[in-house]
Design a protein around this motif. Structure first.
Motif, PDB file in Angstrom:
ATOM      1  N   ILE A 157      -8.959   2.763  -4.149  1.00  0.00           N
ATOM      2  CA  ILE A 157      -8.103   2.917  -2.979  1.00  0.00           C
ATOM      3  C   ILE A 157      -7.877   4.407  -2.794  1.00  0.00           C
ATOM      4  O   ILE A 157      -7.438   5.088  -3.727  1.00  0.00           O
ATOM      5  CB  ILE A 157      -6.743   2.204  -3.133  1.00  0.00           C
ATOM      6  CG1 ILE A 157      -6.936   0.713  -3.419  1.00  0.00           C
ATOM      7  CG2 ILE A 157      -5.905   2.369  -1.872  1.00  0.00           C
ATOM      8  CD1 ILE A 157      -5.626  -0.031  -3.613  1.00  0.00           C
ATOM      9  N   LEU A 158      -8.180   4.930  -1.611  1.00  0.00           N
ATOM     10  CA  LEU A 158      -8.014   6.347  -1.317  1.00  0.00           C
ATOM     11  C   LEU A 158      -7.052   6.509  -0.141  1.00  0.00           C
ATOM     12  O   LEU A 158      -7.113   5.756   0.830  1.00  0.00           O
ATOM     13  CB  LEU A 158      -9.364   6.990  -0.984  1.00  0.00           C
ATOM     14  CG  LEU A 158     -10.436   6.904  -2.077  1.00  0.00           C
ATOM     15  CD1 LEU A 158     -11.746   7.475  -1.578  1.00  0.00           C
ATOM     16  CD2 LEU A 158      -9.988   7.621  -3.343  1.00  0.00           C
ATOM     17  N   PHE A 159      -6.160   7.498  -0.242  1.00  0.00           N
ATOM     18  CA  PHE A 159      -5.128   7.733   0.765  1.00  0.00           C
ATOM     19  C   PHE A 159      -5.253   9.137   1.348  1.00  0.00           C
ATOM     20  O   PHE A 159      -5.572  10.094   0.634  1.00  0.00           O
ATOM     21  CB  PHE A 159      -3.729   7.591   0.158  1.00  0.00           C
ATOM     22  CG  PHE A 159      -3.419   6.221  -0.386  1.00  0.00           C
ATOM     23  CD1 PHE A 159      -2.862   5.246   0.427  1.00  0.00           C
ATOM     24  CD2 PHE A 159      -3.668   5.912  -1.713  1.00  0.00           C
ATOM     25  CE1 PHE A 159      -2.561   3.992  -0.068  1.00  0.00           C
ATOM     26  CE2 PHE A 159      -3.381   4.653  -2.220  1.00  0.00           C
ATOM     27  CZ  PHE A 159      -2.830   3.688  -1.391  1.00  0.00           C
ATOM     28  N   LEU A 160      -4.969   9.246   2.650  1.00  0.00           N
ATOM     29  CA  LEU A 160      -4.834  10.551   3.302  1.00  0.00           C
ATOM     30  C   LEU A 160      -3.348  10.812   3.522  1.00  0.00           C
ATOM     31  O   LEU A 160      -2.675  10.021   4.192  1.00  0.00           O
ATOM     32  CB  LEU A 160      -5.557  10.567   4.650  1.00  0.00           C
ATOM     33  CG  LEU A 160      -7.068  10.343   4.631  1.00  0.00           C
ATOM     34  CD1 LEU A 160      -7.619  10.419   6.049  1.00  0.00           C
ATOM     35  CD2 LEU A 160      -7.769  11.345   3.735  1.00  0.00           C
ATOM     36  N   PRO A 161      -2.791  11.892   2.990  1.00  0.00           N
ATOM     37  CA  PRO A 161      -1.356  12.173   3.168  1.00  0.00           C
ATOM     38  C   PRO A 161      -1.036  12.594   4.592  1.00  0.00           C
ATOM     39  O   PRO A 161      -1.908  13.006   5.357  1.00  0.00           O
ATOM     40  CB  PRO A 161      -1.099  13.334   2.187  1.00  0.00           C
ATOM     41  CG  PRO A 161      -2.311  13.414   1.316  1.00  0.00           C
ATOM     42  CD  PRO A 161      -3.447  12.867   2.111  1.00  0.00           C
ATOM     43  N   LYS A 162       0.243  12.492   4.936  1.00  0.00           N
ATOM     44  CA  LYS A 162       0.687  12.933   6.258  1.00  0.00           C
ATOM     45  C   LYS A 162       0.899  14.440   6.304  1.00  0.00           C
ATOM     46  O   LYS A 162       0.663  15.080   7.321  1.00  0.00           O
ATOM     47  CB  LYS A 162       2.006  12.237   6.638  1.00  0.00           C
ATOM     48  CG  LYS A 162       1.827  10.839   7.186  1.00  0.00           C
ATOM     49  CD  LYS A 162       3.158  10.272   7.641  1.00  0.00           C
ATOM     50  CE  LYS A 162       2.974   8.866   8.224  1.00  0.00           C
ATOM     51  NZ  LYS A 162       4.257   8.262   8.605  1.00  0.00           N
ATOM     52  N   TYR A 197       0.835  -1.203   0.000  1.00  0.00           N
ATOM     53  CA  TYR A 197       0.000   0.000   0.000  1.00  0.00           C
ATOM     54  C   TYR A 197       0.874   1.258   0.000  1.00  0.00           C
ATOM     55  O   TYR A 197       0.615   2.218  -0.738  1.00  0.00           O
ATOM     56  CB  TYR A 197      -0.924   0.010   1.214  1.00  0.00           C
ATOM     57  CG  TYR A 197      -2.174  -0.828   1.064  1.00  0.00           C
ATOM     58  CD1 TYR A 197      -3.094  -0.569   0.038  1.00  0.00           C
ATOM     59  CD2 TYR A 197      -2.449  -1.870   1.949  1.00  0.00           C
ATOM     60  CE1 TYR A 197      -4.247  -1.332  -0.093  1.00  0.00           C
ATOM     61  CE2 TYR A 197      -3.604  -2.638   1.827  1.00  0.00           C
ATOM     62  CZ  TYR A 197      -4.495  -2.366   0.808  1.00  0.00           C
ATOM     63  OH  TYR A 197      -5.636  -3.118   0.660  1.00  0.00           O
ATOM     64  N   ASN A 198       1.913   1.263   0.842  1.00  0.00           N
ATOM     65  CA  ASN A 198       2.794   2.428   0.934  1.00  0.00           C
ATOM     66  C   ASN A 198       3.530   2.682  -0.372  1.00  0.00           C
ATOM     67  O   ASN A 198       3.638   3.835  -0.821  1.00  0.00           O
ATOM     68  CB  ASN A 198       3.800   2.232   2.077  1.00  0.00           C
ATOM     69  CG  ASN A 198       3.129   2.209   3.441  1.00  0.00           C
ATOM     70  OD1 ASN A 198       2.010   2.672   3.604  1.00  0.00           O
ATOM     71  ND2 ASN A 198       3.822   1.649   4.427  1.00  0.00           N
ATOM     72  N   GLU A 199       4.042   1.622  -0.981  1.00  0.00           N
ATOM     73  CA  GLU A 199       4.764   1.777  -2.244  1.00  0.00           C
ATOM     74  C   GLU A 199       3.825   2.253  -3.352  1.00  0.00           C
ATOM     75  O   GLU A 199       4.196   3.087  -4.184  1.00  0.00           O
ATOM     76  CB  GLU A 199       5.424   0.448  -2.643  1.00  0.00           C
ATOM     77  CG  GLU A 199       6.582   0.035  -1.752  1.00  0.00           C
ATOM     78  CD  GLU A 199       7.696   1.056  -1.759  1.00  0.00           C
ATOM     79  OE1 GLU A 199       7.967   1.631  -2.837  1.00  0.00           O
ATOM     80  OE2 GLU A 199       8.282   1.296  -0.689  1.00  0.00           O
ATOM     81  N   PHE A 200       2.615   1.725  -3.359  1.00  0.00           N
ATOM     82  CA  PHE A 200       1.642   2.141  -4.368  1.00  0.00           C
ATOM     83  C   PHE A 200       1.281   3.621  -4.203  1.00  0.00           C
ATOM     84  O   PHE A 200       1.190   4.369  -5.181  1.00  0.00           O
ATOM     85  CB  PHE A 200       0.386   1.277  -4.267  1.00  0.00           C
ATOM     86  CG  PHE A 200      -0.678   1.626  -5.266  1.00  0.00           C
ATOM     87  CD1 PHE A 200      -0.513   1.327  -6.608  1.00  0.00           C
ATOM     88  CD2 PHE A 200      -1.844   2.264  -4.869  1.00  0.00           C
ATOM     89  CE1 PHE A 200      -1.491   1.655  -7.534  1.00  0.00           C
ATOM     90  CE2 PHE A 200      -2.826   2.593  -5.777  1.00  0.00           C
ATOM     91  CZ  PHE A 200      -2.644   2.289  -7.121  1.00  0.00           C
TER      92      PHE A 200
END
Length: 682
Positions: free
Chosen positions: A231-236, A200-203
C-alpha cells in the motif's frame, strides 16, 4: 519440544551454526539457509549471558529445561519443578548488565510494536496498572460490631453519617495484566474491497505520524516473477525540510518480510525524488535473517523497486488525468438537462476530487522535476506529469499535451524562456516577435525548470527551443526573407563597426574583467520595439542558469566562464536609435558620440536580457555624462565646493556687532577732536 527436539533444534547454537551457514553458502547455497542453523535464536546472546528454554511436549510426560551460556556447550535436564507449563515453551533471558533497559515495560512494548506490529499471532506484555478499589472493612467481626453500635446509638445524626461517607474514599490497588501490543492489523493482506476509506486513513497516520489524511493511495498485489503486497500513499503536504536533505534522505516505505519489519528506511526501495511516498511492502520471497547490505544487493529488491516506481507514477498519472477530464465533464453537464439524483451525487463527488493534482503539484513539483533530470528510464512518463506557465495560460500551469493541442500548424518547436518571475519575463525583448506572431511560449520561473527541459530535449517529436538563444528559427514568407537579406547588406557597415567596438570593449576596455565574450553583431528577427537584445550561443548558459551557477558555494569560475557561452548582440533595424547610429557610422567611424551610444546600448541590453555586469562603474559613468549633457551641464567641468549661506541668526548677530563697533569708533573720534584743541592752546 521433547528432549530430542531441544538437542536437535537448539543444540545447533552451541555447535556454532554460523560456521555451518558459511560452509553452506560457500557451496553455493541460498541465503534462506540461514534460517536452518539457528542463527536468529543465537542473537539472544547479544543481550543475555545465559538463555534457558523450558518446554513440555504433549507426547512426553516430562518437562525439560535447555540451558546455554554461548560457550559452545549446553545442558538438557528434567525440570525439577515438574510440569508447570502443561504444554508449550518458555524462553528466559538472563540479561547482561548493559542490557537492563529491556526490563523496562515501555522498551519492551516499543520494540514489539516496531518490529512485530503486524504479525498474525498476538504478542502480550505483562503491564503494571493501578486501579481504584472501594474502601471495604477488613474483618466481618468489625462489621457486626459496627452494626450493633449503630442500633444502640440512637443519637446518630444524619450529618455524621454524611461525614463518614465522605471519609470513605476509593483506594489504589496495583494489579498486573497481560496487554496485547500488536493490535494494528495488516490491512494490506485484505482485499481492497474489504478495506474502508477510514481504515486506509488511520493506517496511513499510524505509519507516517502525519495528522492529515493522505491525498491518494494505491493498494495492489504484485504477481508473477516476484510476489508481494503493498500500500503506497501520497501525502497532502510536503515536509518543511524535504529538499534540505534531499541527497541523504532515504525512502520512507517500510519493508516487511512475512509481516516482520526488516527496515523502516531503505536506500534502494524508491529513487530519491520519490522519498516523500509513504507505505508498506510485504514480501514472502525475501530472506528474513540477512543484513541490510545483503538485501540491497538482492535481485528481488531491484524487481520490487521497479514495480513500486511504476505503481506510484501510475497513481500520479490517474490524478492528473482525472483533473484534466473534470473540465470536459462540466461542459457536458451544462448541455444535459435531465439528470437523476444519483448522477448528481456522483458529479458532486467528482467536483470535490477536482484539483487534487494541482494541490499535489504545488507541494511536490520540485521532486518530479528532479526525477525528470535523474531518472532516465522513466523520463517520458514523468514528462506527461509536468506543468508549466505559458504566455497564454492566464497565470495557470498547463501540461505539455495541452500546449501541443494549442500549437499552430506550422510550428515545429516548443518555445520556452526562463527568468526570475513571470512579470520580468513578460517584459523581455526576446519575447516581442512571439507575441506579434501569436506563438505560445513556456515561461520557467523555477530554477529546476530549464535543466529539466534540457534533459527532455523533445516531447512528442517537438524539440524544446529557448527564445533567449541565438538559434531560434521562425516561419518567414519569401518577401520577408528578401527584405531581411537587403537589410543585412544595408546594415553591414554598422554591424562590422559595432562588432569591432565591442571586441575592444570586452577584451581590452572597461569590460575586460566582466567575462563577456562577443561572438557577433547581427540584425534581429525577434525585436519589434526594443533597439537591441543580447542572446547567448546555442549550448551556453542562459541568464537564469548563470545566476544559479554563480550562487553556488563551490562554483568553479573557470568552468563557469567557459560554459557561459559567447554573446550575440542583435539589433532592430527599424528602431530610430539604430537608424541614427547607421547614419553616423557611415559619416564617420570615429564619431565619439556614436561609440559611446553603441557601448551604452550593449551594456543596457545585457542588463535587460537578465545577465549581470561584473563592473557597472563604466556604464554608470556614461549615464552620468549623458544626464549632464541633457541638463546642459558640462560633464568635464571641475568640481567646486559650494558656498553655504549663513543662518539668519548669525547674520543678525554680525549686524549688531558691526553697529556696536561703529558707535565705539565714533566716540573715539570725538574724544580725539577734543584732545586736539587742548594741545593747540598749550
Amino acid at each position: 519440544m521433547s528432549k530430542a527436539d531441544l538437542i536437535n533444534n537448539l543444540g545447533t547454537v552451541a555447535k556454532s551454526g554460523t560456521t555451518n551457514f558459511l560452509e553452506a553458502m560457500a557451496e553455493g547455497g541460498d541465503a534462506n539457509l540461514i534460517g536452518q542453523f539457528g542463527v536468529g535464536f543465537y542473537s539472544a546472546f547479544l543481550v543475555a549471558d545465559k538463555v534457558s528454554v523450558t518446554s513440555k511436549c504433549n507426547d512426553d510426560p516430562v518437562q525439560h529445561v535447555w540451558e546455554s551460556s554461548a560457550d559452545a556447550s549446553f545442558t538438557v535436564m528434567d525440570d525439577p519443578r515438574g510440569n508447570t507449563l502443561g504444554r508449550g515453551s518458555r524462553v528466559t533471558l538472563h540479561l547482561k548488565e548493559d542490557a537492563h533497559d529491556y526490563l523496562s515495560e515501555d522498551k519492551l512494548k516499543e520494540s514489539a510494536k516496531k518490529y512485530s506490529q503486524f504479525i498474525q499471532f498476538p504478542i502480550y506484555v505483562k503491564v503494571k496498572k493501578e486501579v481504584d478499589v472501594e474502601a471495604e472493612e477488613d474483618d466481618d467481626d468489625d462489621d457486626k460490631e459496627d452494626e450493633e453500635e449503630k442500633k444502640d446509638d440512637v443519637e446518630t445524626k444524619d450529618e455524621e453519617e454524611k461525614e463518614e461517607e465522605e471519609e470513605k474514599k476509593p483506594k489504589k490497588k496495583t494489579v498486573f495484566e497481560w496487554e496485547q501490543v500488536n493490535t494494528q492489523k495488516a490491512i494490506w493482506l485484505r482485499a481492497k474491497e474489504d478495506v474502508t476509506e477510514e481504515e486506509y486513513n488511520e493506517f496511513y497516520k499510524s505509519i507516517s505520524k502525519d495528522y492529515l489524511d493522505p491525498l491518494a493511495y494505491t493498494h495492489f498485489n504484485a504477481e508473477g516473477e516476484i510476489e508481494f503486497k503493498s500500500i503506497l500513499f501520497l501525502p497532502k503536504k510536503a515536509p518543511f525540510d524535504m529538499m534540505d536533505n534531499y541527497w541523504t534522505k532515504k525512502s520512507e516505505v517500510k519493508l516487511f518480510v512475512r509481516r516482520v519489519l526488516v527496515a523502516e528506511k531503505f536506500d534502494e526501495l524508491l529513487p530519491r525524488y520519490l522519498n516523500f511516498v509513504r507505505g508498506v511492502v510485504d514480501s514472502d520471497d525475501l530472506p528474513l535473517n540477512v543484513s541490510r547490505e545483503q538485501l540491497q544487493q538482492n535481485k528481488i529488491m531491484k524487481v520490487i523497486s521497479k514495480k513500486l516506481v511504476r505503481k506510484v507514477l501510475e497513481l500520479m498519472k490517474k490524478l492528473a488525468k482525472d483533473e484534466e477530464s473534470g473540465g470536459d465533464d462540466e461542459e457536458e453537464e451544462k448541455d444535459e438537462e435531465a439528470k437523476e439524483d444519483k448522477d448528481k451525487e456522483e458529479k458532486k463527488e467528482k467536483k470535490e476530487e477536482e484539483g487534487l493534482w494541482t494541490k499535489f503539484w504545488k507541494e511536490f513539483n520540485k521532486n518530479l522535476k528532479m526525477g525528470c533530470y535523474e531518472d532516465d528510464s522513466n523520463r517520458s512518463k514523468l514528462s506527461k506529469l509536468l506543468r508549466f506557465y505559458t504566455t497564454k495560460s492566464d497565470g495557470k500551469e498547463i501540461s505539455l499535451d495541452k500546449y501541443l493541442d494549442r500549437m499552430q500548424e506550422s510550428q515545429e518547436s516548443i518555445y520556452y524562456m526562463s527568468g526570475d518571475s513571470l512579470e520580468t519575463m513578460k517584459k523581455a525583448p526576446a519575447l516581442q516577435i512571439f507575441e506579434k506572431k501569436d506563438l505560445e511560449v513556456l515561461m520557467l520561473p523555477d530554477h529546476l525548470d530549464e535543466p529539466c527541459l534540457q534533459k527532455l530535449a523533445d516531447y512528442e517529436g517537438k524539440k524544446f527551443v529557448s527564445i533567449q538563444k541565438a538559434d531560434v528559427k521562425l516561419d518567414e514568407t519569401e518577401e520577408e526573407k528578401k527584405r531581411f537579406t537587403k537589410l543585412k547588406d544595408m546594415y553591414k557597415p554598422l554591424t562590422d563597426w559595432w562588432k569591432k567596438k565591442l571586441t575592444d570593449l570586452t577584451e581590452s576596455g572597461a569590460m575586460k574583467d566582466a567575462g563577456v565574450k562577443i561572438e557577433k553583431v547581427e540584425l534581429s528577427k525577434r525585436l519589434t520595439n526594443s533597439p537591441v537584445v543580447v542572446v547567448t550561443s546555442q549550448f551556453g548558459y542562459s541568464a537564469q542558469q548563470e545566476k544559479v551557477m554563480k550562487s553556488q558555494a563551490f562554483q568553479n569560475k573557470e568552468q563557469l566562464s567557459m560554459m557561459a557561452g559567447r554573446k550575440t548582440l542583435e539589433i532592430n533595424p527599424n528602431h530610430p536609435v539604430v537608424v541614427d547610429l547607421l547614419a553616423k557610422v557611415k559619416a564617420s567611424e570615429s564619431d565619439e558620440a556614436a561609440g559611446n551610444t553603441a557601448e551604452v546600448l550593449f551594456q543596457t541590453a545585457i542588463i535587460e536580457s537578465g545577465y549581470e555586469i561584473a563592473d557597472p562603474s563604466a556604464l554608470v559613468n556614461r549615464v552620468y555624462r549623458m544626464m549632464s549633457k541633457e541638463l546642459g551641464v558640462d560633464p568635464d567641468a571641475p568640481l567646486k565646493e559650494v558656498e553655504v549661506p549663513e543662518d539668519e541668526e548669525e547674520e543678525a548677530e554680525e549686524e549688531d556687532g558691526n553697529d556696536d563697533a561703529s558707535d565705539d569708533s565714533q566716540e573715539e573720534v570725538e574724544e580725539e577732536k577734543k584732545e586736539k584743541p587742548d594741545k593747540d592752546e598749550m
